[in-house]
Design an enzyme around this catalytic site. Sequence first.
Site, PDB file in Angstrom:
ATOM      1  N   PRO A 101      35.341  -4.936  12.104  1.00 28.80           N
ATOM      2  CA  PRO A 101      35.621  -5.009  10.668  1.00 28.80           C
ATOM      3  C   PRO A 101      34.925  -6.197  10.005  1.00 28.80           C
ATOM      4  CG  PRO A 101      37.389  -6.064  11.885  1.00 28.80           C
ATOM      5  CD  PRO A 101      36.370  -5.639  12.915  1.00 28.80           C
ATOM      6  N   SER A 127       0.836  -1.192   0.000  1.00 29.30           N
ATOM      7  CA  SER A 127       0.000   0.000   0.000  1.00 29.30           C
ATOM      8  C   SER A 127       0.874   1.247   0.000  1.00 29.30           C
ATOM      9  CB  SER A 127      -0.896  -0.028   1.248  1.00 29.30           C
ATOM     10  OG  SER A 127      -1.360   1.253   1.530  1.00 29.30           O
ATOM     11  N   LYS A 159      30.866  -0.448   2.501  1.00 31.34           N
ATOM     12  CA  LYS A 159      30.960  -0.528   3.967  1.00 31.34           C
ATOM     13  C   LYS A 159      31.931  -1.647   4.341  1.00 31.34           C
ATOM     14  CE  LYS A 159      28.181  -1.534   8.053  1.00 31.34           C
ATOM     15  NZ  LYS A 159      26.918  -2.061   8.537  1.00 31.34           N
ATOM     16  N   THR A 181      21.531  -5.704  11.215  1.00 32.16           N
ATOM     17  CA  THR A 181      21.226  -7.117  10.977  1.00 32.16           C
ATOM     18  C   THR A 181      19.859  -7.401  10.362  1.00 32.16           C
ATOM     19  OG1 THR A 181      20.725  -7.129  13.352  1.00 32.16           O
ATOM     20  CG2 THR A 181      22.771  -8.167  12.662  1.00 32.16           C
ATOM     21  N   VAL A 189      14.105   2.848   6.595  1.00 34.08           N
ATOM     22  CA  VAL A 189      15.314   3.382   7.219  1.00 34.08           C
ATOM     23  C   VAL A 189      16.457   2.370   7.287  1.00 34.08           C
ATOM     24  CG1 VAL A 189      14.441   5.303   8.581  1.00 34.08           C
ATOM     25  CG2 VAL A 189      14.235   2.969   9.456  1.00 34.08           C
ATOM     26  N   GLY A 238      24.759 -19.299  11.257  1.00 31.02           N
ATOM     27  CA  GLY A 238      24.373 -18.091  11.972  1.00 31.02           C
ATOM     28  C   GLY A 238      25.442 -17.028  11.875  1.00 31.02           C
TER      29      GLY A 238
HETATM   30  C1  LIG Z   1      15.122   2.748  13.405  1.00 27.13           C
HETATM   31  C2  LIG Z   1      15.387   1.643  12.444  1.00 27.13           C
HETATM   32  C3  LIG Z   1      16.631   1.578  11.786  1.00 27.13           C
HETATM   33  C4  LIG Z   1      16.918   0.517  10.920  1.00 27.13           C
HETATM   34  N1  LIG Z   1      18.160   0.420  10.328  1.00 27.13           N
HETATM   35  C5  LIG Z   1      18.481  -0.681   9.632  1.00 27.13           C
HETATM   36  C6  LIG Z   1      19.771  -0.867   9.078  1.00 27.13           C
HETATM   37  O1  LIG Z   1      20.637  -0.010   9.169  1.00 27.13           O
HETATM   38  N2  LIG Z   1      20.031  -2.019   8.423  1.00 27.13           N
HETATM   39  C7  LIG Z   1      19.095  -3.004   8.271  1.00 27.13           C
HETATM   40  O2  LIG Z   1      19.401  -4.062   7.721  1.00 27.13           O
HETATM   41  N3  LIG Z   1      17.842  -2.813   8.737  1.00 27.13           N
HETATM   42  C8  LIG Z   1      17.515  -1.711   9.415  1.00 27.13           C
HETATM   43  N4  LIG Z   1      16.248  -1.546   9.900  1.00 27.13           N
HETATM   44  C9  LIG Z   1      15.236  -2.534   9.571  1.00 27.13           C
HETATM   45  C10 LIG Z   1      14.680  -2.271   8.199  1.00 27.13           C
HETATM   46  O3  LIG Z   1      14.170  -0.961   8.115  1.00 27.13           O
HETATM   47  C11 LIG Z   1      13.545  -3.261   7.918  1.00 27.13           C
HETATM   48  O4  LIG Z   1      13.988  -4.535   8.199  1.00 27.13           O
HETATM   49  C12 LIG Z   1      13.155  -3.186   6.477  1.00 27.13           C
HETATM   50  O5  LIG Z   1      12.751  -1.883   6.190  1.00 27.13           O
HETATM   51  C13 LIG Z   1      12.057  -4.154   6.131  1.00 27.13           C
HETATM   52  O6  LIG Z   1      10.868  -3.744   6.647  1.00 27.13           O
HETATM   53  P1  LIG Z   1       9.545  -4.566   6.297  1.00 27.13           P
HETATM   54  O7  LIG Z   1       9.461  -4.726   4.833  1.00 27.13           O
HETATM   55  O8  LIG Z   1       9.476  -5.784   7.124  1.00 27.13           O
HETATM   56  O9  LIG Z   1       8.395  -3.594   6.816  1.00 27.13           O
HETATM   57  P2  LIG Z   1       7.893  -2.198   6.225  1.00 27.13           P
HETATM   58  O10 LIG Z   1       8.979  -1.403   5.654  1.00 27.13           O
HETATM   59  O11 LIG Z   1       7.062  -1.591   7.313  1.00 27.13           O
HETATM   60  O12 LIG Z   1       6.936  -2.606   5.022  1.00 27.13           O
HETATM   61  C14 LIG Z   1       5.649  -3.113   5.261  1.00 27.13           C
HETATM   62  C15 LIG Z   1       4.922  -3.237   3.943  1.00 27.13           C
HETATM   63  O13 LIG Z   1       3.653  -3.799   4.175  1.00 27.13           O
HETATM   64  C16 LIG Z   1       2.686  -3.004   3.530  1.00 27.13           C
HETATM   65  N5  LIG Z   1       1.436  -3.088   4.293  1.00 27.13           N
HETATM   66  C17 LIG Z   1       1.267  -2.996   5.636  1.00 27.13           C
HETATM   67  N6  LIG Z   1      -0.046  -3.092   5.949  1.00 27.13           N
HETATM   68  C18 LIG Z   1      -0.707  -3.266   4.786  1.00 27.13           C
HETATM   69  C19 LIG Z   1      -2.075  -3.429   4.442  1.00 27.13           C
HETATM   70  N7  LIG Z   1      -3.060  -3.402   5.361  1.00 27.13           N
HETATM   71  N8  LIG Z   1      -2.389  -3.577   3.144  1.00 27.13           N
HETATM   72  C20 LIG Z   1      -1.432  -3.576   2.166  1.00 27.13           C
HETATM   73  N9  LIG Z   1      -0.134  -3.427   2.436  1.00 27.13           N
HETATM   74  C21 LIG Z   1       0.231  -3.261   3.732  1.00 27.13           C
HETATM   75  C22 LIG Z   1       3.246  -1.592   3.511  1.00 27.13           C
HETATM   76  O14 LIG Z   1       2.671  -0.837   2.472  1.00 27.13           O
HETATM   77  C23 LIG Z   1       4.720  -1.903   3.246  1.00 27.13           C
HETATM   78  O15 LIG Z   1       4.957  -2.040   1.864  1.00 27.13           O
HETATM   79  C24 LIG Z   1      15.939  -0.474  10.709  1.00 27.13           C
HETATM   80  C25 LIG Z   1      14.677  -0.374  11.329  1.00 27.13           C
HETATM   81  C26 LIG Z   1      14.400   0.667  12.192  1.00 27.13           C
HETATM   82  C27 LIG Z   1      13.057   0.743  12.843  1.00 27.13           C
END
Ligand SMILES: Cc1cc2nc3c(=O)[nH]c(=O)nc-3n(C[C@H](O)[C@H](O)[C@H](O)COP(=O)(O)OP(=O)(O)OC[C@H]3O[C@@H](n4cnc5c(N)ncnc54)[C@H](O)[C@@H]3O)c2cc1C
Length: 497
Positions: A79, A22, A61, A327, A30, A422
Amino acid sequence: MTAAAFAAVFGAAHRQIRLVESSEIGIVGVGEATLPHIRFFNRRIGIDERELMAHTQATFKLGIEFVDWARIGDSYIHPFGTYGSRIAGIPFHHYWLRQQAAGDSTDIGEYSLPIAASRANRFALPAEDPTDVMSTFGYAFQFDASLYARYLRGFAEARGVQRTDGKIVDVKLRAEDGWVQSLTLDSGEMITGDLFIDCSGFRGLLIEQALKTGYDEWTHWLPCDRAMAVPCENSGRLTPYTRATAREAGWQWRIPLQHRMGNGYVYSSNFISDDEAAAKLLSRLDGKALADPRPLRFTAGRRRKTWNRNVVAIGLSGGFLEPLESTSIYLIQIAITTLIDYLTEQSVATGNYDPRVVQAYNRWIEMEYDRVRDFLILHYHATERADAPIWDYCRTMRIPDSLAHKMELFRTRAHVITYKDGLFLEPSWLAVYFGQRIMPRQYDPRADAPNPEQAREQLARMRERIESALVRMPAHEDFLRQYCPAEPGSGRAGVRT
Ligand SMILES: Cc1cc2nc3c(=O)[nH]c(=O)nc-3n(C[C@H](O)[C@H](O)[C@H](O)COP(=O)(O)OP(=O)(O)OC[C@H]3O[C@@H](n4cnc5c(N)ncnc54)[C@H](O)[C@@H]3O)c2cc1C
């Protein structure tokens, strides 16, 4: 990532793969720092590295610099590579400890090429020849996570994935066994399927809201539960490493990309307010902020089962471990490739999943999370800081038995527990143990075999090999400019000098 990998491996021509997301809800966006494993994932599904880097404003990196973790004023680099080399089959660090005991104060980082290259802002691709010192490191990327998502969307669609932009408003379960039967979108469309991969982020739309799978929370070990994220203008040189600086209620990240710097303050809401965290973050940026700080909330832990019935939770819906060691994307990609390995063509087609396979998959993912969890806790617990309540809490908290055992073995005889599967091998543990001032009481007595002069010479030769390789490595910016200059249109193009 999941849709792209499934299309590349199973072939969307034979299996119908639907991706529902969506644009109204959006993504977290992020995840900017990655681990070297991403290159194996890319290779496995056929992503071209230079193209990916150019599209995502990526930089290289070589590790993570930790600042102020054990004591204010400390700095060490974890590292992506080794320290020295084994002598007579004994790990290098025992010889280094022997020299330290004899009064040598050379930092262990001087025996690591990726650390030396990071400190000098240099980069070159590693060599394949295992006798070449240039083969002693790996690398990962720092990139714009939103551009990465956009790139993968194109990759998946080009391989036949059918994408629908819509909101899922209802999940129907089969009456007889509670498996997911269909999803209903806000347009009224109903989508059926054999296997549902829940990538819905923290909300866990299928795995939790529909299946009530449960979540094991780890906030008592990893107290940070919020973050503020803000990009700023680049200033200074593009460092080939991420920085994590310990702060009064958590830590701050700094991730240099080609077009901007990613920053964030990860903190515990028990120890600082959101407003104060945002103000502190803005006051500690290297360049001008390019947006307002964006708040994020999370709970450290993992889903009790990441594969439940015909739903597999991948990504934030499956669990979250804070980004201190970058991670999350690794955990996503290992979940995808493991799932692909466990899913035979037949079980994808019939929807009959052997419960033993499901159990084995869940155990694997648990193991991956537990390993990362212990490693993260080590950073918080092994501190001497007593200047803020969060550090008092972390220093004195009870840690998992699995980590206590690892630390005890290291303290008594400099032994690092290694495992076949792991994340985080011996050099990673050594980096954090030594970086956070955990010094063993004893080293392997076999390291006393060479006479003092021989030992000194052997170690000096290792440092010389690193120094001579380092001078041949180009500046990180120069390497980026010829390897993967940013694509026009993917943010502000071009490499800053
Ligand atoms: C503060 C922070 C820093 C981070 N930094 C790092 C980093 O440096 N390195 C790293 O590897 N990871 C990092 N991460 C983790 C990384 O951001 C996530 O693992 C990555 O973005 C994957 O997220 P996701 O796809 O699981 O969820 P999201 O990005 O939340 O995506 C969810 C998806 O589901 C969809 N969705 C949700 N509900 C519905 C619905 N009802 N109907 C249709 N679609 C829906 C949304 O549209 C979206 O496309 C960080 C996370 C945080 C919180």
